[in-house]
Structures are given as C-alpha cells and as structure tokens.
Design a protein around this motif. Structure first.
Motif, PDB file in Angstrom:
ATOM      1  N   PHE A 128     -74.294 -46.108  17.445  1.00 19.14           N
ATOM      2  CA  PHE A 128     -73.224 -46.686  16.635  1.00 19.14           C
ATOM      3  C   PHE A 128     -71.979 -46.852  17.497  1.00 19.14           C
ATOM      4  O   PHE A 128     -71.499 -45.890  18.101  1.00 19.14           O
ATOM      5  N   LEU A 129     -71.463 -48.076  17.528  1.00 14.69           N
ATOM      6  CA  LEU A 129     -70.236 -48.390  18.250  1.00 14.69           C
ATOM      7  C   LEU A 129     -69.337 -49.217  17.343  1.00 14.69           C
ATOM      8  O   LEU A 129     -69.821 -49.913  16.445  1.00 14.69           O
ATOM      9  N   GLU A 130     -68.046 -49.183  17.605  1.00 16.11           N
ATOM     10  CA  GLU A 130     -67.123 -49.983  16.811  1.00 16.11           C
ATOM     11  C   GLU A 130     -66.295 -50.899  17.702  1.00 16.11           C
ATOM     12  O   GLU A 130     -66.048 -50.601  18.872  1.00 16.11           O
ATOM     13  N   ASN A 131     -65.883 -51.999  17.130  1.00 18.73           N
ATOM     14  CA  ASN A 131     -64.973 -52.928  17.800  1.00 18.73           C
ATOM     15  C   ASN A 131     -63.802 -53.172  16.864  1.00 18.73           C
ATOM     16  O   ASN A 131     -63.955 -53.815  15.822  1.00 18.73           O
ATOM     17  N   LYS A 132     -62.641 -52.663  17.210  1.00 13.75           N
ATOM     18  CA  LYS A 132     -61.462 -52.808  16.369  1.00 13.75           C
ATOM     19  C   LYS A 132     -60.672 -54.074  16.671  1.00 13.75           C
ATOM     20  O   LYS A 132     -59.727 -54.399  15.944  1.00 13.75           O
ATOM     21  N   GLU A 133     -61.066 -54.782  17.726  1.00 13.38           N
ATOM     22  CA  GLU A 133     -60.312 -55.955  18.158  1.00 13.38           C
ATOM     23  C   GLU A 133     -60.653 -57.175  17.304  1.00 13.38           C
ATOM     24  O   GLU A 133     -61.698 -57.247  16.662  1.00 13.38           O
ATOM     25  N   THR A 134     -59.753 -58.162  17.350  1.00 13.97           N
ATOM     26  CA  THR A 134     -59.962 -59.396  16.580  1.00 13.97           C
ATOM     27  C   THR A 134     -60.852 -60.395  17.322  1.00 13.97           C
ATOM     28  O   THR A 134     -61.164 -61.458  16.791  1.00 13.97           O
ATOM     29  N   ASP A 135     -61.245 -60.074  18.558  1.00 14.99           N
ATOM     30  CA  ASP A 135     -62.201 -60.871  19.320  1.00 14.99           C
ATOM     31  C   ASP A 135     -63.470 -60.067  19.549  1.00 14.99           C
ATOM     32  O   ASP A 135     -63.472 -58.829  19.408  1.00 14.99           O
ATOM     33  N   VAL A 136     -64.552 -60.753  19.924  1.00 20.47           N
ATOM     34  CA  VAL A 136     -65.779 -60.044  20.257  1.00 20.47           C
ATOM     35  C   VAL A 136     -65.522 -59.130  21.457  1.00 20.47           C
ATOM     36  O   VAL A 136     -64.616 -59.376  22.263  1.00 20.47           O
ATOM     37  N   SER A 137     -66.319 -58.083  21.577  1.00 17.19           N
ATOM     38  CA  SER A 137     -66.172 -57.129  22.672  1.00 17.19           C
ATOM     39  C   SER A 137     -67.513 -56.960  23.372  1.00 17.19           C
ATOM     40  O   SER A 137     -68.552 -56.813  22.716  1.00 17.19           O
ATOM     41  N   ILE A 138     -67.493 -56.989  24.699  1.00 15.12           N
ATOM     42  CA  ILE A 138     -68.693 -56.781  25.494  1.00 15.12           C
ATOM     43  C   ILE A 138     -68.720 -55.318  25.932  1.00 15.12           C
ATOM     44  O   ILE A 138     -67.828 -54.853  26.644  1.00 15.12           O
ATOM     45  N   GLN A 139     -69.739 -54.589  25.498  1.00 20.55           N
ATOM     46  CA  GLN A 139     -69.825 -53.163  25.794  1.00 20.55           C
ATOM     47  C   GLN A 139     -71.200 -52.830  26.345  1.00 20.55           C
ATOM     48  O   GLN A 139     -72.173 -53.552  26.114  1.00 20.55           O
ATOM     49  N   SER A 140     -71.279 -51.721  27.072  1.00 19.36           N
ATOM     50  CA  SER A 140     -72.506 -51.340  27.751  1.00 19.36           C
ATOM     51  C   SER A 140     -73.031 -50.025  27.193  1.00 19.36           C
ATOM     52  O   SER A 140     -72.271 -49.073  26.993  1.00 19.36           O
ATOM     53  N   ILE A 141     -74.340 -49.984  26.953  1.00 28.75           N
ATOM     54  CA  ILE A 141     -75.015 -48.778  26.481  1.00 28.75           C
ATOM     55  C   ILE A 141     -76.029 -48.355  27.544  1.00 28.75           C
ATOM     56  O   ILE A 141     -76.918 -49.130  27.905  1.00 28.75           O
ATOM     57  N   ASP A 142     -75.881 -47.138  28.030  1.00 30.97           N
ATOM     58  CA  ASP A 142     -76.797 -46.572  29.023  1.00 30.97           C
ATOM     59  C   ASP A 142     -77.709 -45.583  28.311  1.00 30.97           C
ATOM     60  O   ASP A 142     -77.256 -44.586  27.759  1.00 30.97           O
ATOM     61  N   ILE A 143     -79.018 -45.878  28.317  1.00 31.82           N
ATOM     62  CA  ILE A 143     -80.013 -44.972  27.741  1.00 31.82           C
ATOM     63  C   ILE A 143     -81.015 -44.621  28.825  1.00 31.82           C
ATOM     64  O   ILE A 143     -81.736 -45.489  29.314  1.00 31.82           O
ATOM     65  N   SER A 144     -81.032 -43.354  29.221  1.00 26.30           N
ATOM     66  CA  SER A 144     -81.976 -42.861  30.232  1.00 26.30           C
ATOM     67  C   SER A 144     -81.917 -43.684  31.517  1.00 26.30           C
ATOM     68  O   SER A 144     -82.942 -43.979  32.138  1.00 26.30           O
ATOM     69  N   GLY A 145     -80.718 -44.062  31.923  1.00 23.83           N
ATOM     70  CA  GLY A 145     -80.539 -44.791  33.174  1.00 23.83           C
ATOM     71  C   GLY A 145     -80.667 -46.293  33.060  1.00 23.83           C
ATOM     72  O   GLY A 145     -80.354 -47.019  34.011  1.00 23.83           O
ATOM     73  N   GLU A 146     -81.114 -46.805  31.918  1.00 25.82           N
ATOM     74  CA  GLU A 146     -81.182 -48.246  31.678  1.00 25.82           C
ATOM     75  C   GLU A 146     -79.903 -48.696  30.979  1.00 25.82           C
ATOM     76  O   GLU A 146     -79.501 -48.104  29.979  1.00 25.82           O
ATOM     77  N   LYS A 147     -79.264 -49.712  31.493  1.00 27.37           N
ATOM     78  CA  LYS A 147     -78.022 -50.213  30.920  1.00 27.37           C
ATOM     79  C   LYS A 147     -78.265 -51.521  30.178  1.00 27.37           C
ATOM     80  O   LYS A 147     -78.879 -52.438  30.709  1.00 27.37           O
ATOM     81  N   TYR A 148     -77.750 -51.556  28.961  1.00 26.30           N
ATOM     82  CA  TYR A 148     -77.870 -52.742  28.121  1.00 26.30           C
ATOM     83  C   TYR A 148     -76.472 -53.189  27.725  1.00 26.30           C
ATOM     84  O   TYR A 148     -75.713 -52.425  27.123  1.00 26.30           O
ATOM     85  N   THR A 149     -76.126 -54.397  28.088  1.00 22.43           N
ATOM     86  CA  THR A 149     -74.812 -54.927  27.757  1.00 22.43           C
ATOM     87  C   THR A 149     -74.921 -55.735  26.469  1.00 22.43           C
ATOM     88  O   THR A 149     -75.743 -56.645  26.370  1.00 22.43           O
ATOM     89  N   VAL A 150     -74.090 -55.373  25.500  1.00 22.46           N
ATOM     90  CA  VAL A 150     -74.207 -55.959  24.167  1.00 22.46           C
ATOM     91  C   VAL A 150     -72.858 -56.496  23.704  1.00 22.46           C
ATOM     92  O   VAL A 150     -71.800 -56.041  24.141  1.00 22.46           O
ATOM     93  N   GLU A 151     -72.930 -57.444  22.822  1.00 22.19           N
ATOM     94  CA  GLU A 151     -71.727 -58.069  22.282  1.00 22.19           C
ATOM     95  C   GLU A 151     -71.509 -57.593  20.852  1.00 22.19           C
ATOM     96  O   GLU A 151     -72.383 -57.719  19.994  1.00 22.19           O
TER      97      GLU A 151
END
Length: 475
Positions: A437-460
C-alpha cells in the motif's frame, strides 16, 4: 535487475510475467493496481475501489523508493480491518427498506463483492453512541441477574449485526463496556463522570465483582442465542476516562483482580469460550504498561489499545516479547466527514499495523443524519443514513477503509517496509500474494519504486490516491 511498470488505462488486469527472485524459489507475478481517489470533490459510493491495467515501459524513473523486507515479519497473523456497531447505527439501519439493508451489508461485509470487514467491535450496553445511557441490568442490586435483558437491542443493534453475520459468517467480534450498570458504581450512574470523577469507578466489593462477571457471561450467552458470537471481551473501554457520556475509571490493579478472580471462574462455570483482553488502554496514564507488570497479566490473551503513541506499542513489544496487541478505535474526528480527514486515514492505519497490532478498527460504521451522540457531540462515520428519506451516504473515510479491508485479510502477515522519511507504507503477504500500500498526495501522478526481494518495480500512482499494488504469485 530493474522492472519498469507504468499504469495507463482502465481495463482488465493483465498478467505480465514479472519475475521476482528470492533465496528459496522464483515466482512470476501477476501485478494488479487497485486504488481509491481521495481528491476534493470525489463522490464516494458503495464500491469505491478502481483498477487500472499495467504494462511494461522503461522510459520513466522513480522519484520515491520503498523496500519491502519480506523476511522481517511484524505480525504473523493479522485479523483484518473493521469498524464498530452501535445502537444509533442500528436504529438508522432498521429504518431502511429490506433491499437497501441487503445492499448495504453486502458493500460492508461481503468478502467477494464488498469491503469484507472481518474484525469488528460492539459495546456491552451503552456507548457514547447509544441513544441514551442503558445497561442490561437496570434493576439495582440484582446480583443474580434475574432481570438481565438485551431486549432493547433486539430492535436496533442486534438485527444489524445479524445481517452482517449472514453476509460474512466468519466475521469476528470483540466487545467492551463503556460503563458497568450504574448501580455497580460509586456514582450510581453510567454517565456524568466528568462531574464526579472520584465516584466514576466500579465499587471495590467482591459481591459487585461477582455480579459483574455474571453480567458479562449473561451478555455473551444472550448474544449467542441471537446467532452472534462475541469472540473477545475487552474489560473496560478507555480505562482512564471520566467523560460526560458512559464511562468508568478502572485502575490496572482492579482490572487484574476482576479478570483473574471473578471473570475467568465465571466463564469456566458458564462454559463460555471467549478470549479475555485487557484494556482498552490509551497512552496517557500508562495503564497498559502497569497492567502488564502485574502477575495476573498472564491471564489475558493480550491488550487492546487506542489513541496511543507508537512509543507505547514499542515499549510494550520490547518489555513483553510476544505480546498480543489489537487496535480498538480509530480517530473519531468531529462529524465533518471531509476528504481532508480521509486523506489522513492511511497514515493512522500504517502507524498501528507497523507498530505490531493485528488489526485496525475504525469507529462508527453507521450514524444517522445528525452524526450527533445523545450527549451532544458529533463524530465521523463510514456511512450516514437519513432515517426520514432513507438516503444512504458513503462518507470519504469509507474509501480508504474499504480498500485496506479488501487487501488486508485474516491470516495475512505484516512485514516491514523501508520508506523515505515522512512517507508511509504497509506491506502484507500470504502464500499467494504480496500487497504493498502506497499513497500519492500530489495533484499529479507519481512514479515510485517498490523493491521486493531485490527486484525493483517502478509503478505509477494516480493523483491523490491510495493504492494497493497486488503481486500475485505464479510458480
């Protein structure tokens, strides 16, 4: 290795064959995004959760990064998300048509088509959102509980709870009194503790303790007869409060005596299988810490907590390794039911889950059109029902709580997430999936990265949203 994932258009969820490496085995992930919009002007409905399709793309870089520590388990078996039943809400629920009642309980309690609330609360007798002060033992000095009765609740609270159980038979329920019957207290009254603090206490008398233990047993039996199982009994709501509404100041030593020497023997005599929990404690008087230092602390399953700073949970976990803690009441607010208040809910929930509680319990599930207690103060609720028009309003708080409940399920494990300063996140897992669970408080989309067991997934993340990224495992 880094995977870049962007969310583009509404549609079905696509399996994209993402590979996450772990020391033991590899999984392919089907990645879903489910989210709620928390921007001003958003109208919340019974089904507030949206989904977006996910496609690979390598043209964006994350500005915020989170690392899920899969092996760092905070709680090994969560009991889920829920809210509180009260008499006022039960009366409002009873004013609806049968069809509207069915639609409402499906939205709240269905595990497949709704929020799937799994761990909820009710009051033993009147809370501050009872229609007035009442107990099940209105006859003074009725030590044998010959006149005990839950008849008052058979027209309001009990039908609402029965409908919830019909929708989700696995629903768990915990209960606590706001006050003992008035005749058991030094004041002789359930409410008005603000004007007679020194008398707002349970009489320290063995006969009273025996009667109160019997009162609890009668309550649990009566509810069982109505098809409602009270799984946990928390002995006193907010032990350090002397409010104008029903309340009782109970010191830890009195609670320990009551539990160990009266309630436990009575439950055994009555052949009732119910977990006994100390509390509910706030943080101001350090009652939880004091109770856990007493010999009788070993006789309870755990402690119920509300409105505590995180330092209280950290202290309890450090000094009492393996302690069980549950959250008993979310911020009640002031009845505004604003989107700004809803935007703060995730921060509150993350503090509790990441501090080691097994659940989060919102306060009022339903209030009527006034949002006002019998003692003249307003509070928030997930839903308001207008008793005259039959109109059902899903308030902003319902959106984040619904999302969290749908993706924090009983049996999940909570795990640590390393976050940037001032950022919040929750991660839960089971054998089939991981949810971040992540939140974006900004009025624009936010690009964020999730690292699970060394694998990084960049999500919007969509603008002004609370998101549940669901990583489903496929070997």
């Amino acid at each position: 290795m880094k995977k870049i994932i962007l969310i583009t258009v509404l549609g079905c969820i696509l399996s994209i064959g993402l590979v996450a490496n772990s020391p033991k085995e590899s999984f392919k992930y089907q990645l879903e995004l489910n989210y709620v919009v928390l921007s001003e002007g958003t109208k919340v409905n019974a089904q507030p959760v949206l989904s977006k399709s996910i496609f690979e793309n390598s043209n964006q870089e994350a500005t915020i990064s989170y690392k899920v520590q899969m092996d760092n388990v905070i709680h090994s078996e969560l009991s889920g998300i829920g809210g509180a039943f009260n008499e006022m809400g039960g009366e409002a629920f009873a004013s609806l048509t049968v069809g509207d009642q069915k639609s409402l309980v499906e939205a709240l309690f269905s595990m497949t088509n709704g929020s799937g609330f799994s761990n909820c609360r009710t009051a033993v007798g009147s809370s501050d959102f009872g229609l007035s002060a009442y107990s099940y033992s209105q006859t003074p000095n009725d030590y044998k509980m010959k006149n005990f009765s839950v008849a008052r609740e058979e027209l309001t609270l009990i039908p609402f709870m029965q409908a919830a159980y019909n929708e989700n038979p696995d629903l768990k329920m915990f209960a606590s009194p706001w006050s003992p019957p008035g005749w058991m207290k030094e004041s002789g009254k359930m409410d008005g503790g603000d004007k007679m603090k020194e008398k707002n206490i349970l009489k320290p008398d063995p006969k009273i303790y025996e009667a109160y233990a019997l009162y609890f047993a009668k309550y649990i039996k009566s509810y069982l007869e109505h098809g409602i199982t009270i799984n946990r009994l928390i002995i006193q709501n907010e032990t350090d409060m002397n409010p104008k509404y029903p309340g009782c100041d109970m010191q830890p030593e009195q609670m320990e005596d009551l539990i160990s020497n009266y309630i436990i023997p009575q439950m055994k005599k009555s052949k009732l299988d119910v977990e006994l929990w100390a509390g509910s404690f706030r943080g101001k008087r350090k009652d939880a810490q004091k109770f856990m230092s007493l010999e009788g602390a070993e006789n309870v399953e755990g402690v119920g907590l509300q409105y505590c700073p995180q330092s209280t949970m950290n202290e309890l976990r450090t000094k009492h390794v393996g302690i069980k803690m549950m959250h008993t009441e979310g911020r009640c607010e002031n009845g505004e039911n604003s989107m700004k208040q809803a935007q703060k809910r995730f921060s509150e929930v993350s503090d509790w889950i990441n501090s080691g509680t097994e659940n989060y319990c919102y306060w009022n599930i339903i209030l009527n059109e006034t949002s006002t207690s019998g003692w003249g103060w307003k509070q928030n609720s997930l839903i308001n029902i207008n008793r005259q028009s039959g109109n059902i309003t899903y308030n902003p708080d319902y959106a984040p709580i619904s999302l969290l409940s749908q993706y924090i399920r009983p049996g999940d494990q909570s795990v640590m997430v390393k976050t940037p300063e001032d950022k919040k996140a929750i991660a839960v897992k089971n054998k089939n999936r991981v949810v971040v669970f992540l939140e974006n408080k900004e009025t624009d989309v936010s690009i964020q990265s999730i690292d699970i067991s060394g694998e990084k997934y960049t999500v919007e993340l969509p603008a002004q949203s609370l998101c549940a990224f669901v990583f489903k495992k496929h070997k």
